[in-house]
Design a protein around this motif. Structure first.
Motif, PDB file in Angstrom:
ATOM      1  N   THR A   3      57.607  14.914   7.011  1.00 38.95           N
ATOM      2  CA  THR A   3      58.782  14.379   6.332  1.00 38.95           C
ATOM      3  C   THR A   3      58.969  12.900   6.641  1.00 38.95           C
ATOM      4  O   THR A   3      59.256  12.102   5.755  1.00 38.95           O
ATOM      5  CB  THR A   3      60.040  15.172   6.743  1.00 38.95           C
ATOM      6  N   THR A  42      67.588  16.081   9.045  1.00 38.71           N
ATOM      7  CA  THR A  42      68.180  17.316   8.513  1.00 38.71           C
ATOM      8  C   THR A  42      68.098  17.369   6.986  1.00 38.71           C
ATOM      9  O   THR A  42      67.866  16.345   6.328  1.00 38.71           O
ATOM     10  CB  THR A  42      69.658  17.441   8.920  1.00 38.71           C
ATOM     11  N   LEU A  43      68.329  18.541   6.453  1.00 40.15           N
ATOM     12  CA  LEU A  43      68.342  18.740   5.013  1.00 40.15           C
ATOM     13  C   LEU A  43      69.418  17.876   4.355  1.00 40.15           C
ATOM     14  O   LEU A  43      69.179  17.246   3.323  1.00 40.15           O
ATOM     15  CB  LEU A  43      68.562  20.216   4.686  1.00 40.15           C
ATOM     16  N   GLU A  44      70.593  17.829   4.960  1.00 36.77           N
ATOM     17  CA  GLU A  44      71.684  17.008   4.414  1.00 36.77           C
ATOM     18  C   GLU A  44      71.297  15.528   4.418  1.00 36.77           C
ATOM     19  O   GLU A  44      71.625  14.805   3.471  1.00 36.77           O
ATOM     20  CB  GLU A  44      72.976  17.241   5.198  1.00 36.77           C
ATOM     21  N   GLU A  45      70.633  15.086   5.472  1.00 32.47           N
ATOM     22  CA  GLU A  45      70.184  13.685   5.533  1.00 32.47           C
ATOM     23  C   GLU A  45      69.141  13.403   4.458  1.00 32.47           C
ATOM     24  O   GLU A  45      69.151  12.341   3.842  1.00 32.47           O
ATOM     25  CB  GLU A  45      69.630  13.362   6.920  1.00 32.47           C
ATOM     26  N   LEU A  46      68.261  14.359   4.208  1.00 31.36           N
ATOM     27  CA  LEU A  46      67.252  14.184   3.161  1.00 31.36           C
ATOM     28  C   LEU A  46      67.905  14.047   1.791  1.00 31.36           C
ATOM     29  O   LEU A  46      67.500  13.222   0.973  1.00 31.36           O
ATOM     30  CB  LEU A  46      66.265  15.356   3.159  1.00 31.36           C
ATOM     31  N   LYS A  47      68.930  14.854   1.540  1.00 33.55           N
ATOM     32  CA  LYS A  47      69.651  14.761   0.263  1.00 33.55           C
ATOM     33  C   LYS A  47      70.344  13.413   0.133  1.00 33.55           C
ATOM     34  O   LYS A  47      70.326  12.798  -0.939  1.00 33.55           O
ATOM     35  CB  LYS A  47      70.675  15.895   0.147  1.00 33.55           C
ATOM     36  N   PHE A  57      65.671  15.019  -5.116  1.00 35.26           N
ATOM     37  CA  PHE A  57      65.221  15.794  -3.959  1.00 35.26           C
ATOM     38  C   PHE A  57      64.957  17.215  -4.407  1.00 35.26           C
ATOM     39  O   PHE A  57      65.808  17.855  -5.017  1.00 35.26           O
ATOM     40  CB  PHE A  57      66.292  15.788  -2.863  1.00 35.26           C
ATOM     41  N   GLU A  58      63.765  17.700  -4.094  1.00 43.09           N
ATOM     42  CA  GLU A  58      63.419  19.086  -4.404  1.00 43.09           C
ATOM     43  C   GLU A  58      62.880  19.735  -3.148  1.00 43.09           C
ATOM     44  O   GLU A  58      62.080  19.138  -2.442  1.00 43.09           O
ATOM     45  CB  GLU A  58      62.354  19.148  -5.501  1.00 43.09           C
ATOM     46  N   GLN A  59      63.331  20.946  -2.889  1.00 50.59           N
ATOM     47  CA  GLN A  59      62.878  21.677  -1.723  1.00 50.59           C
ATOM     48  C   GLN A  59      62.163  22.935  -2.186  1.00 50.59           C
ATOM     49  O   GLN A  59      62.676  23.674  -3.036  1.00 50.59           O
ATOM     50  CB  GLN A  59      64.047  22.049  -0.824  1.00 50.59           C
ATOM     51  N   SER A  61      60.179  26.443  -0.749  1.00 52.13           N
ATOM     52  CA  SER A  61      59.867  27.260   0.421  1.00 52.13           C
ATOM     53  C   SER A  61      58.538  27.948   0.169  1.00 52.13           C
ATOM     54  O   SER A  61      58.237  28.379  -0.937  1.00 52.13           O
ATOM     55  CB  SER A  61      60.962  28.286   0.665  1.00 52.13           C
TER      56      SER A  61
END
Length: 66
Positions: A3, A42-47, A57-59, A61
């Motif tokens: 990341t 973190t996920l929130e930081e990535l967004k 932003f696409e995640q 799994s």
């Protein structure tokens, strides 16, 4: 690709320093640099980074198939 490497690459493409990105997401450059080094963004930081950088932003799994 980690990341942190993707964030660095995006900064290069958008011509913005990591320090400036850190400030725009409300963090100190030192704290953000440590997060990148540890790869603990973190996920929130990535967004938030995606919003600041003007990208989507696409995640995804990965699931294990049996």
């Amino acid at each position: 690709m980690k990341t942190s490497d993707m964030i660095k690459e995006l900064c290069n493409k958008k011509n913005i320093s990591l320090s400036e990105l850190a400030r725009q997401i409300g963090q100190t450059p030192q704290n953000f640099g440590k997060k990148l080094k540890r790869d603990t963004v973190t996920l929130e930081e990535l967004k938030l980074i995606a919003d600041v950088m003007g990208v989507t932003f696409e995640q995804f799994s990965q699931t294990e198939s049996r």
